[in-house]
Write a protein that holds these residues in place. Sequence first.
Motif, mmCIF file in Angstrom:
data_model
loop_
_atom_site.group_PDB
_atom_site.id
_atom_site.type_symbol
_atom_site.label_atom_id
_atom_site.label_comp_id
_atom_site.label_asym_id
_atom_site.label_seq_id
_atom_site.Cartn_x
_atom_site.Cartn_y
_atom_site.Cartn_z
ATOM 1 N N ARG A 38 23.830 31.955 45.582
ATOM 2 C CA ARG A 38 24.555 30.823 44.982
ATOM 3 C C ARG A 38 24.416 29.586 45.867
ATOM 4 O O ARG A 38 24.295 28.462 45.376
ATOM 5 C CB ARG A 38 26.022 31.189 44.784
ATOM 6 C CG ARG A 38 26.799 30.164 43.941
ATOM 7 C CD ARG A 38 28.228 30.616 43.718
ATOM 8 N NE ARG A 38 28.282 31.879 43.016
ATOM 9 C CZ ARG A 38 28.809 32.991 43.508
ATOM 10 N NH1 ARG A 38 29.313 32.990 44.727
ATOM 11 N NH2 ARG A 38 28.827 34.099 42.799
ATOM 12 N N VAL A 39 24.399 29.791 47.186
ATOM 13 C CA VAL A 39 24.201 28.669 48.111
ATOM 14 C C VAL A 39 22.809 28.067 47.906
ATOM 15 O O VAL A 39 22.651 26.849 47.888
ATOM 16 C CB VAL A 39 24.380 29.141 49.569
ATOM 17 C CG1 VAL A 39 24.022 28.011 50.539
ATOM 18 C CG2 VAL A 39 25.802 29.608 49.810
ATOM 19 N N PHE A 40 21.803 28.906 47.751
ATOM 20 C CA PHE A 40 20.457 28.421 47.474
ATOM 21 C C PHE A 40 20.442 27.560 46.216
ATOM 22 O O PHE A 40 19.820 26.493 46.176
ATOM 23 C CB PHE A 40 19.491 29.600 47.284
ATOM 24 C CG PHE A 40 18.816 30.048 48.540
ATOM 25 C CD1 PHE A 40 17.626 29.476 48.960
ATOM 26 C CD2 PHE A 40 19.360 31.061 49.304
ATOM 27 C CE1 PHE A 40 16.992 29.898 50.110
ATOM 28 C CE2 PHE A 40 18.742 31.494 50.460
ATOM 29 C CZ PHE A 40 17.553 30.908 50.873
ATOM 30 N N GLU A 41 21.105 28.045 45.176
ATOM 31 C CA GLU A 41 21.121 27.318 43.906
ATOM 32 C C GLU A 41 21.794 25.958 44.063
ATOM 33 O O GLU A 41 21.323 24.957 43.504
ATOM 34 C CB GLU A 41 21.858 28.152 42.852
ATOM 35 C CG GLU A 41 21.132 29.430 42.469
ATOM 36 C CD GLU A 41 21.975 30.333 41.594
ATOM 37 O OE1 GLU A 41 23.199 30.096 41.498
ATOM 38 O OE2 GLU A 41 21.421 31.285 41.009
ATOM 39 N N GLU A 42 22.884 25.914 44.836
ATOM 40 C CA GLU A 42 23.590 24.647 45.035
ATOM 41 C C GLU A 42 22.757 23.660 45.839
ATOM 42 O O GLU A 42 22.734 22.461 45.548
ATOM 43 C CB GLU A 42 24.929 24.918 45.729
ATOM 44 C CG GLU A 42 25.927 25.656 44.838
ATOM 45 C CD GLU A 42 27.188 26.058 45.585
ATOM 46 O OE1 GLU A 42 27.228 25.849 46.816
ATOM 47 O OE2 GLU A 42 28.115 26.585 44.950
ATOM 48 N N VAL A 43 22.032 24.148 46.850
ATOM 49 C CA VAL A 43 21.165 23.276 47.644
ATOM 50 C C VAL A 43 20.043 22.726 46.781
ATOM 51 O O VAL A 43 19.714 21.536 46.840
ATOM 52 C CB VAL A 43 20.590 24.038 48.853
ATOM 53 C CG1 VAL A 43 19.502 23.217 49.543
ATOM 54 C CG2 VAL A 43 21.696 24.374 49.848
ATOM 55 N N LEU A 44 19.441 23.581 45.954
ATOM 56 C CA LEU A 44 18.369 23.136 45.070
ATOM 57 C C LEU A 44 18.877 22.090 44.091
ATOM 58 O O LEU A 44 18.226 21.064 43.865
ATOM 59 C CB LEU A 44 17.792 24.330 44.306
ATOM 60 C CG LEU A 44 16.686 24.002 43.291
ATOM 61 C CD1 LEU A 44 15.461 23.427 44.002
ATOM 62 C CD2 LEU A 44 16.300 25.235 42.484
ATOM 63 N N ARG A 45 20.062 22.326 43.519
ATOM 64 C CA ARG A 45 20.630 21.373 42.561
ATOM 65 C C ARG A 45 20.920 20.039 43.241
ATOM 66 O O ARG A 45 20.668 18.968 42.688
ATOM 67 C CB ARG A 45 21.913 21.962 41.963
ATOM 68 C CG ARG A 45 22.475 21.142 40.798
ATOM 69 C CD ARG A 45 23.722 21.797 40.228
ATOM 70 N NE ARG A 45 23.427 23.137 39.744
ATOM 71 C CZ ARG A 45 23.919 24.247 40.266
ATOM 72 N NH1 ARG A 45 24.728 24.177 41.327
ATOM 73 N NH2 ARG A 45 23.616 25.426 39.769
ATOM 74 N N PHE A 46 21.414 20.089 44.483
ATOM 75 C CA PHE A 46 21.713 18.870 45.237
ATOM 76 C C PHE A 46 20.435 18.068 45.491
ATOM 77 O O PHE A 46 20.400 16.846 45.302
ATOM 78 C CB PHE A 46 22.373 19.229 46.565
ATOM 79 C CG PHE A 46 22.601 18.061 47.482
ATOM 80 C CD1 PHE A 46 23.610 17.145 47.228
ATOM 81 C CD2 PHE A 46 21.792 17.876 48.600
ATOM 82 C CE1 PHE A 46 23.814 16.053 48.072
ATOM 83 C CE2 PHE A 46 21.990 16.793 49.445
ATOM 84 C CZ PHE A 46 22.999 15.881 49.185
ATOM 85 N N ASN A 47 19.370 18.764 45.894
ATOM 86 C CA ASN A 47 18.109 18.075 46.167
ATOM 87 C C ASN A 47 17.502 17.479 44.907
ATOM 88 O O ASN A 47 16.922 16.390 44.928
ATOM 89 C CB ASN A 47 17.117 19.033 46.821
ATOM 90 C CG ASN A 47 17.508 19.380 48.246
ATOM 91 O OD1 ASN A 47 18.188 18.607 48.908
ATOM 92 N ND2 ASN A 47 17.084 20.543 48.728
#
Length: 229
Positions: free
Chosen positions: A205-214
């Motif tokens: 979920r952290v990976f997904e949030e970082v990707l969405r932020f970028n």
Amino acid sequence: MARFIVHRALVIDSLAKMPRDSAEDVLHNAILRKHSDGSDIRENNVWLVDDKFLSYSNIYSDETLARIVREVGVETESKQQRKPDVAAFFSKDNDGRPNKIVIIEFKKPGADIFENNKALVQCRLYASELVDRIDTVREVFAFSVVEIDDEFYKDMKRTGFKDVFSLSERVVYDDFVIGASDDIPLHLYVMPAASLITDAKARNRVFEEVLRFNMDKELPAAGGSQPRP
């Protein structure tokens, strides 16, 4: 990166739906399919236990290491009357030599405290046999995937195992030294399959949030001026 994160989410979702009594076989195939060398991103899912192992290769991708693992497996089965059910991965040092190993052992649910403790001893002995034959290894991480009931948990705590933060069920670990000279650190983690899956889902979920932020940063603001050609 986006494709990899989607792949991770699909793997975790599939594991979350599995029956508890199928955990051993399903997890083994999810982390590394049998007869695979782990070269395919979809078949090397060692990140399920910890994302710091993302760059590790399956040990069967190296002919020499594969031979050593097979030899150790045969000897372990002969001595202990049990074939080790493990997936093994490694990293290399700057000279291309294997320097760290990850071992993941799977134990069928329903075993009693004596069988579970035996599995932990077998895991340590197996790791020690490996480092004796691969003399460039300087550190080993071992994960024993096993159900932890109250009796087994209390016994591990009495013998020095420490709690590890987990989002769901109990996870414990202890540090040992192995090898002929007792100079190689072994970090042994014991966890049920459900905890492994829950924690992997949280990390993804952290990976997904970082990707969405970028992605949001790269998109032009609505109504904003566009650069001239």
